[in-house]
Design a protein around this motif. Sequence first.
Motif, PDB file in Angstrom:
ATOM      1  N   MET A  64       0.841  -1.101   0.011  1.00 48.32           N
ATOM      2  CA  MET A  64       0.084  -0.025   0.215  1.00 48.32           C
ATOM      3  C   MET A  64       1.073   1.063  -0.029  1.00 48.32           C
ATOM      4  N   PRO A  65       1.896   1.410   0.873  1.00 44.37           N
ATOM      5  CA  PRO A  65       2.572   2.574   0.898  1.00 44.37           C
ATOM      6  C   PRO A  65       3.190   2.962  -0.646  1.00 44.37           C
ATOM      7  N   ASP A  66       3.742   1.984  -1.345  1.00 41.15           N
ATOM      8  CA  ASP A  66       4.057   2.310  -2.840  1.00 41.15           C
ATOM      9  C   ASP A  66       3.086   2.578  -3.500  1.00 41.15           C
ATOM     10  N   ARG A  67       1.880   2.108  -3.483  1.00 44.43           N
ATOM     11  CA  ARG A  67       0.902   2.363  -4.311  1.00 44.43           C
ATOM     12  C   ARG A  67       0.187   3.802  -4.150  1.00 44.43           C
ATOM     13  N   GLN A  68       0.187   4.081  -2.766  1.00 39.81           N
ATOM     14  CA  GLN A  68      -0.180   5.499  -2.276  1.00 39.81           C
ATOM     15  C   GLN A  68       0.620   6.556  -3.028  1.00 39.81           C
TER      16      GLN A  68
END
Length: 224
Positions: free
Chosen positions: A175-179
């Motif tokens: 999730m952090p990379d996608r965000q």
Amino acid sequence: MSRTLPLFPLNTVVFPGMTVPLHIFEERYRALVRELLEVRDPAQRVFGTVAIREGFEVGESHGAQSLFRVGCVLQLTEVESNDDGSFDVVAVGRGRLRLSSIVTDRPYPAGEVELLGDDHDDVVAPELVERARSLFERYRVQLSHLHGEEVLTGSLPRDPAYLSWTLAATTLLPMPDRQSLLEADDTHLRLAMITRLLRDEMRAMDVVPSLPAVDVARTGWSPN
């Protein structure tokens, strides 16, 4: 441009172009769908989604603090009513938003948001576009080999902006990379980030010959 939108926070990051199937069973979200269905123009049946930060729950105690600020505008495109009052719906990502505050005077979650412009007019170096395409082709071949069957199938769009959103949506990332990809301000930056992340993912798969920890998201991507 600022406006108030209904909100449907999710435990994933949604990108423009993604199709998102949702099962609506909570009363507050049933009310959201019922209100959207009263809008005569289907193109105006829109709501927002933002990802829920890991480790938090959406509720009165945390409110907007439990949500990422940059999310996606979704258009309700398909609705099936069920006998128990729930809905099965499909929504499509139409653009990005930035959440500024939570609105509490409605029967469903809502927020004051700024609609962020698209980046289809960005000038992107052709070599960066081709590098991203090539890396992704190698990535899905390697992933298919590890999985034992073909995965992440389908053709890639030629438009750089659509390409950047497609790769962001389909690459298996935490999730952090996608965000971070969603928050990237232009196509060039997003494609540069994706090429770095793809290289990191392929190096990790070379070292640990197993599937990535992130499951394939139960979403699709569509340029429509």
